[in-house]
Design an enzyme around this catalytic site. Sequence first.
Site, PDB file in Angstrom:
ATOM      1  N   CYS A 140      76.493  20.573  61.427  1.00  0.00           N
ATOM      2  CA  CYS A 140      77.608  21.518  61.352  1.00  0.00           C
ATOM      3  C   CYS A 140      78.742  20.974  62.222  1.00  0.00           C
ATOM      4  O   CYS A 140      78.531  20.676  63.401  1.00  0.00           O
ATOM      5  CB  CYS A 140      77.172  22.893  61.847  1.00  0.00           C
ATOM      6  SG  CYS A 140      78.545  24.069  61.982  1.00  0.00           S
ATOM      7  N   ASP A 152      72.179  21.130  59.593  1.00  0.00           N
ATOM      8  CA  ASP A 152      72.159  21.903  58.350  1.00  0.00           C
ATOM      9  C   ASP A 152      71.243  21.170  57.385  1.00  0.00           C
ATOM     10  O   ASP A 152      71.310  19.945  57.262  1.00  0.00           O
ATOM     11  CB  ASP A 152      73.561  22.006  57.737  1.00  0.00           C
ATOM     12  CG  ASP A 152      74.439  23.015  58.453  1.00  0.00           C
ATOM     13  OD1 ASP A 152      73.897  24.028  58.932  1.00  0.00           O
ATOM     14  OD2 ASP A 152      75.655  22.806  58.517  1.00  0.00           O
ATOM     15  N   GLU A 160      81.002  22.027  51.694  1.00  0.00           N
ATOM     16  CA  GLU A 160      81.860  21.735  50.546  1.00  0.00           C
ATOM     17  C   GLU A 160      82.329  20.284  50.559  1.00  0.00           C
ATOM     18  O   GLU A 160      82.348  19.612  49.524  1.00  0.00           O
ATOM     19  CB  GLU A 160      83.072  22.673  50.552  1.00  0.00           C
ATOM     20  CG  GLU A 160      82.733  24.152  50.468  1.00  0.00           C
ATOM     21  CD  GLU A 160      82.335  24.792  51.798  1.00  0.00           C
ATOM     22  OE1 GLU A 160      82.095  26.016  51.782  1.00  0.00           O
ATOM     23  OE2 GLU A 160      82.257  24.092  52.835  1.00  0.00           O
TER      24      GLU A 160
END
Length: 128
Positions: free
Chosen positions: A34, A41, A76
């Site tokens: 992160c 993550d 993303e």
Amino acid sequence: MSYQPNKVLEVFDNPKIERDFIIQINMPEFTCLCPKTGQPDFATLHFAYIADKACIELKSLKMYIWLYRNEGAFHEAVTNQILDDLVQVSNPRFIRLKAIFNIRGGVYTTIITEHKQKNWTPKAKVDL
């Protein structure tokens, strides 16, 4: 034999270039960090693609994915970067990447991104 993370993605010649066949790859151990907290993550990556002239070599994909373990990245951004790198090296007729990230702070994140060659049209689907 020791393997190291590597940004080099390798390909090999499509053995049936005249046929649209689907290649599915699942990688349940994707890890990145992160960028806000530095915490890991975890995600499962699901690839589905129809090769054109080149297929993606799996060991190089594994080493490429492993590279992200120590990199900070938003879900993303990292999902789209992986797709962009695969398109650049293999130029598939079609590719979709679905990244299902594990729960974090009570939130699940799934990112789906895809690419299609401009003049490619899928053949009609046959359900048997």
